[in-house]
Design a protein around this motif. Structure first.
Motif, mmCIF file in Angstrom:
data_model
loop_
_atom_site.group_PDB
_atom_site.id
_atom_site.type_symbol
_atom_site.label_atom_id
_atom_site.label_comp_id
_atom_site.label_asym_id
_atom_site.label_seq_id
_atom_site.Cartn_x
_atom_site.Cartn_y
_atom_site.Cartn_z
ATOM 1 N N CYS A 42 -42.696 -37.387 79.919
ATOM 2 C CA CYS A 42 -41.598 -38.000 80.208
ATOM 3 C C CYS A 42 -41.583 -38.228 79.283
ATOM 4 C CB CYS A 42 -42.533 -39.170 81.096
ATOM 5 S SG CYS A 42 -41.433 -40.705 81.331
ATOM 6 N N LEU A 43 -39.702 -38.185 79.418
ATOM 7 C CA LEU A 43 -39.408 -38.317 78.191
ATOM 8 C C LEU A 43 -37.729 -39.298 78.524
ATOM 9 C CD1 LEU A 43 -38.166 -37.200 75.015
ATOM 10 C CD2 LEU A 43 -36.877 -35.826 76.543
ATOM 11 N N LEU A 44 -37.480 -40.198 78.187
ATOM 12 C CA LEU A 44 -36.066 -41.353 77.859
ATOM 13 C C LEU A 44 -35.303 -40.954 76.936
ATOM 14 C CD1 LEU A 44 -38.302 -42.384 80.456
ATOM 15 C CD2 LEU A 44 -36.771 -44.176 80.581
ATOM 16 N N CYS A 45 -34.167 -41.290 76.827
ATOM 17 C CA CYS A 45 -33.352 -41.555 75.696
ATOM 18 C C CYS A 45 -32.442 -42.750 75.972
ATOM 19 C CB CYS A 45 -32.632 -40.151 75.031
ATOM 20 S SG CYS A 45 -34.037 -38.925 74.797
ATOM 21 N N PHE A 46 -32.093 -43.744 75.311
ATOM 22 C CA PHE A 46 -30.389 -44.195 75.619
ATOM 23 C C PHE A 46 -30.094 -44.903 74.389
ATOM 24 C CE2 PHE A 46 -34.274 -47.012 75.523
ATOM 25 C CZ PHE A 46 -33.486 -48.581 74.925
ATOM 26 N N GLY A 47 -28.906 -45.044 74.406
ATOM 27 C CA GLY A 47 -28.464 -46.058 72.952
ATOM 28 C C GLY A 47 -26.979 -45.882 73.201
ATOM 29 N N ARG A 48 -26.651 -46.833 72.680
ATOM 30 C CA ARG A 48 -24.666 -46.798 73.156
ATOM 31 C C ARG A 48 -23.859 -46.003 72.766
ATOM 32 N NH1 ARG A 48 -23.240 -52.650 69.651
ATOM 33 N NH2 ARG A 48 -21.327 -52.399 70.674
ATOM 34 N N GLU A 49 -22.927 -46.224 73.535
ATOM 35 C CA GLU A 49 -21.946 -45.081 73.198
ATOM 36 C C GLU A 49 -20.846 -45.360 72.013
ATOM 37 O OE1 GLU A 49 -19.643 -43.483 77.096
ATOM 38 O OE2 GLU A 49 -20.081 -46.516 77.773
#
Length: 542
Positions: A535-542
């Motif tokens: 399981c892999l999640l990536c998130f961030g601000r543009e």
């Protein structure tokens, strides 16, 4: 009369009588056998008695009826020990006259029996024996058995047809039995029987010693009762017995084929034993084929159930990426088996907040998947109910411990994004620390000192949260150990250092970063089998 014996559920072992007539199975209270399940149709299936046989028929139910893993189409004859499945309810079918013949030990068996001949079967199990017996008789026997056993792969039907054929070949036979070993090393039991006269012959006893001797030595046995015994004559127990081992392809006895006669004027002879030994070689192959077929059917049924379970499990996972002002997301999930114990979620919270959850349930397969389903629902509830994510995990841990899952635990990391502050609040229960990649390219591991115990390890423990600001271009990566512990062909782990190198790559969007990590893990594994859920999640601000 016949009966269905429950194999699973709260009524496991209970017998439900089926009269000679008609019995309806279904959810309605006026059914003969009421099955209390939402998936069961009101009138699901029926069993009819006709011409001294029982037949099952599906009554156009929603979820169909199955016998030995095969869907019932039209009217299907039931044989002893057939497995009948109606949704989640599983039964074995049995009918009278069930064999009242019993296997008895030496101390109980009839006296006056003399072994007249033995024939080595074990050494010739791979082929038919060439004997001096009348070729016409032998050919008739082999053709009869071959034709019958080749027409079906249902064990009950195969065994019944074998005995039917033997009664045509050996016209003096009064009783016939197929006795098989249960499992790999289990006891022997009567799997099929046939009687010339049910009322007279069905209650007689079978020598366990002869059966075990035939199986142990691999020798066919011809035994005659002592015709000089006055007691034997008076009791009408004079008979001749042939007991032949069923030797499988691996040279191991699967059981025996036994027939006997009460007619002292026509005892079995050596040539009869030769014929039965040849028949037994075909019968052994037929038994092995039916067992392989049943194993394959069971596997197909399990695969079918797992396929449904996988679809259900997918419904617990997010079907699409969240839309959360100014943030981009990427996720990947792949179970090591058809279903897994890792899970992730996006949970909308009050005040423009979004919780990102990654968790890993201990173990794999069905038990882990069931716990994953439970934890997924409870995690949503506590995060919405508690504003502080640390308090939410403490509550979740307390509930988990009180549920009594003593040999199970869950690692979990929760990151709550606050849109107004552009910061993420992280709380970690024994999970691997998330990685934060700053817009300038440096990568840091977050909150290793604040990591608490996994959920389920100890009741009453507390958890600490901490906040991290997110600047434009910052990206946070969360994952389970199926990523960093992926193995190459030399059993070397992928590792956190290699993961960190991928995170440092410049000018990658959130999606590109996630896809690049997965491509690198795949290249590192070099075709090695996946041994853990990923399981892999990536998130961030543009």
């Amino acid at each position: 009369m016949a009966w269905l014996q429950s194999i699973n559920g709260p009524n496991s072992g209970r017998k439900f009588a089926i009269p000679k007539g008609r019995a309806v199975l279904g959810r309605e209270l006026n059914c003969d056998l009421v099955l209390d399940g939402d998936a069961v149709s009101r009138r699901h299936a029926q069993i009819d008695w006709a011409d001294d046989d029982y037949f099952i028929e599906d009554l156009k139910s929603r979820n169909r009826t199955f016998v030995n893993g095969q869907e019932v189409v039209g009217r299907r004859k039931l044989y002893d020990n057939d497995q009948v499945k109606v949704c989640d309810f599983l039964f074995s079918f049995h009918r009278e006259p069930g064999s009242s013949a019993v296997l008895v030990d030496d101390a109980e068996k009839e006296s006056g029996s003399t072994i007249m001949s033995k024939l080595d079967v074990m050494s010739s199990h791979s082929g038919l024996r060439a004997t001096a017996v009348n070729p016409e008789i032998k050919l008739k026997a082999l053709l009869e058995i071959s034709r019958n056993v080749g027409s079906t792969l249902e064990q009950g039907e195969v065994l019944s047809k074998i005995l039917d054929s033997l009664f045509k070949i050996f016209v003096q036979a009064d009783r016939g039995f197929v006795i098989l070993r249960q499992g790999q090393d289990g006891p022997v039991a009567i799997e099929a029987d046939k009687y010339r006269r049910h009322g007279v012959d069905a209650a007689a006893r079978i020598s366990r010693t002869i059966v075990h001797e035939a199986m142990r030595t691999g020798q066919a046995i011809l035994s005659h009762d002592d015709f000089n015994s006055v007691e034997s004559v008076a009791d009408m127990n004079i008979r001749s017995i042939m007991c032949v081992p069923l030797v499988g392809t691996a040279g191991r006895a699967l059981g025996v084929l036994q027939i006997d006669t009460r007619d002292r004027r026509a005892p079995f002879q050596q040539e009869d034993l030769d014929v039965l030994a040849s028949v037994a070689s075909l019968a052994a192959v037929a038994v092995e084929n039916t067992r392989l077929h049943e194993t394959e059917l069971a596997k197909l049924a399990l695969d079918h159930d797992l396929h449904i379970a996988r679809d259900v499990q997918k419904r617990f996972l997010p079907g699409q990426l969240p839309r959360f002002g100014g943030y981009k997301f990427y996720h990947f999930y792949k179970a090591a088996r058809q279903i897994g114990g890792d899970f992730f979620d996006y949970i909308a919270l009050p005040d423009d907040r979004l919780a990102v959850v990654v968790a890993d349930v201990s173990g794999k397969g069905i038990p882990a998947a069931l716990m994953m389903a439970k934890m997924s629902a409870e995690t949503r509830y506590v995060l919405v109910s508690e504003r502080d994510p640390a308090a939410a995990l403490k509550r979740l841990n307390t509930d988990f411990c009180e549920a009594g899952w003593e040999d199970r635990f869950v690692t979990m990391a929760v990151a709550v994004i606050d849109l107004a502050r552009h910061e993420v609040q992280i709380v970690n229960a024994g999970h691997m620390a998330p990685f934060l990649r700053r817009s300038r390219g440096d990568v840091v591991s977050l909150g290793e000192q604040e990591t608490g115990l996994p959920l389920g390890v100890s009741a009453g423990v507390g958890y600490r949260s901490f906040a991290v600001p997110l600047a434009p271009g910052d990206c946070l990566t969360m994952f389970t150990d199926g990523i960093n512990e992926a193995m190459d062909p030399h059993d070397t782990q992928y590792g956190l250092e290699r993961l960190t190198r991928q995170l440092r790559r410049d000018n990658l969007s959130v999606r590109e970063l996630g896809e690049q990590i997965l491509e690198d893990v795949k290249a590192f594994a070099g075709g090695s089998a996946q041994f853990d859920d990923m399981c892999l999640l990536c998130f961030g601000r543009e």
